[in-house]
Design a protein around this motif. Structure first.
Motif, PDB file in Angstrom:
ATOM      1  N   TYR A   1       0.837  -1.204   0.000  1.00 49.43           N
ATOM      2  CA  TYR A   1       0.000   0.000   0.000  1.00 49.43           C
ATOM      3  C   TYR A   1       0.871   1.252   0.000  1.00 49.43           C
ATOM      4  N   MET A   2       1.925   1.270   0.837  1.00 51.60           N
ATOM      5  CA  MET A   2       2.816   2.430   0.905  1.00 51.60           C
ATOM      6  C   MET A   2       3.552   2.666  -0.416  1.00 51.60           C
ATOM      7  N   ALA A   3       3.809   1.590  -1.154  1.00 52.54           N
ATOM      8  CA  ALA A   3       4.456   1.752  -2.464  1.00 52.54           C
ATOM      9  C   ALA A   3       3.551   2.505  -3.420  1.00 52.54           C
ATOM     10  N   GLY A   4       2.240   2.379  -3.207  1.00 52.90           N
ATOM     11  CA  GLY A   4       1.271   3.105  -4.018  1.00 52.90           C
ATOM     12  C   GLY A   4       1.419   2.818  -5.499  1.00 52.90           C
TER      13      GLY A   4
ATOM     14  N   TYR B   1       8.145  -2.701  16.524  1.00 51.05           N
ATOM     15  CA  TYR B   1       8.928  -1.875  15.607  1.00 51.05           C
ATOM     16  C   TYR B   1       8.198  -1.670  14.288  1.00 51.05           C
ATOM     17  N   ARG B   2       7.519  -2.705  13.815  1.00 52.35           N
ATOM     18  CA  ARG B   2       6.735  -2.587  12.578  1.00 52.35           C
ATOM     19  C   ARG B   2       5.717  -1.466  12.684  1.00 52.35           C
TER      20      ARG B   2
ATOM     21  N   ARG C   1       5.726   6.056  10.901  1.00 51.89           N
ATOM     22  CA  ARG C   1       6.695   7.008  10.344  1.00 51.89           C
ATOM     23  C   ARG C   1       6.556   7.127   8.830  1.00 51.89           C
ATOM     24  N   TRP C   2       6.402   5.979   8.143  1.00 53.01           N
ATOM     25  CA  TRP C   2       6.296   6.019   6.686  1.00 53.01           C
ATOM     26  C   TRP C   2       4.969   6.632   6.245  1.00 53.01           C
TER      27      TRP C   2
ATOM     28  N   ASP D   1       2.747  10.955   3.525  1.00 52.49           N
ATOM     29  CA  ASP D   1       1.460  11.637   3.627  1.00 52.49           C
ATOM     30  C   ASP D   1       0.324  10.748   3.118  1.00 52.49           C
ATOM     31  N   MET D   2       0.341   9.500   3.607  1.00 52.16           N
ATOM     32  CA  MET D   2      -0.679   8.524   3.231  1.00 52.16           C
ATOM     33  C   MET D   2      -1.441   8.105   4.485  1.00 52.16           C
TER      34      MET D   2
END
Length: 198
Positions: A16-19, A62-63, A69-70, A75-76
């Motif tokens: 998802y973060m990779a978008g 930690y995950r 943080r990511w 900004d997601m």
């Protein structure tokens, strides 16, 4: 022309973060991309990894920090503990496979829509209605959710075998020839590699 094999599960917050960045990187560098959803549990079992519930509590904690943080850096929006995670990722994966074969919409938008549904909208991406909605939003026929299930299952299994043979052990994972890139935080390196190979 360079080619990217993109191994993934729509259930991953890191996918998802990779978008849509992998598709944008491919387009910018004149590369092609193939989306290869696979079963993360089977991948971890065969490559020495562990599913989230089996990881030590320090790794789990930690995950969550890294996700927070990511999420802020990119900004997601992200729900750290969504209501429908984990869920069955196979139906959404089959839809991605069917959509890619159909070729009349935006696969990157579909993958991102499924990730957003799970990680930002608290929707269950194993639900047919959610999958149909994500297909429609990405320009595909929602009926793809109902067709090609056998072919999708076969491709899903084949992607696992191909991924293991290519050295995949986590997701998102990008393979370009002999070069491998693991994680959404390696996308800049993928971009640089493709720019240098062009």
């Amino acid at each position: 022309m360079a080619h990217i094999d993109y191994y993934l599960t729509p259930l991953s917050p890191w996918v998802y973060m990779a978008g849509t960045r992998p598709a944008e990187i491919a387009a910018r560098n004149g590369a092609t991309i193939t989306y290869k959803p696979l079963d993360p549990g089977a991948l971890f079992q065969r490559t020495g990894g562990k599913v989230l519930a089996e990881r030590h509590e320090s790794r789990q904690a930690y995950r969550l920090q890294e996700l927070r943080r990511w999420s802020a850096r990119l900004d997601m929006p992200l729900t750290l503990k969504p209501r429908h995670f984990p869920t069955n990722g196979a139906p959404a994966s089959y839809a991605i496979i069917a959509a890619q074969a159909a070729g009349d919409g935006d696969v990157a938008a579909l993958l991102h829509g499924l990730g957003r549904a799970c990680w930002a909208e608290d929707r269950d991406i194993a639900d047919d209605a959610v999958i149909r909605d994500c297909l429609a939003q990405a320009g595909f026929d929602p009926a793809l959710a109902d067709h090609g299930l056998l072919a999708g299952a076969e491709t899903y299994g084949r992607n696992l075998e191909e991924g293991i043979a290519a050295g995949v052990f986590g997701m998102p994972f990008f393979v370009v020839g002999e070069e491998r890139f693991w994680g959404q935080d390696r996308l800049d390196m993928l971009d640089e590699h493709l720019a240098g190979a062009g």
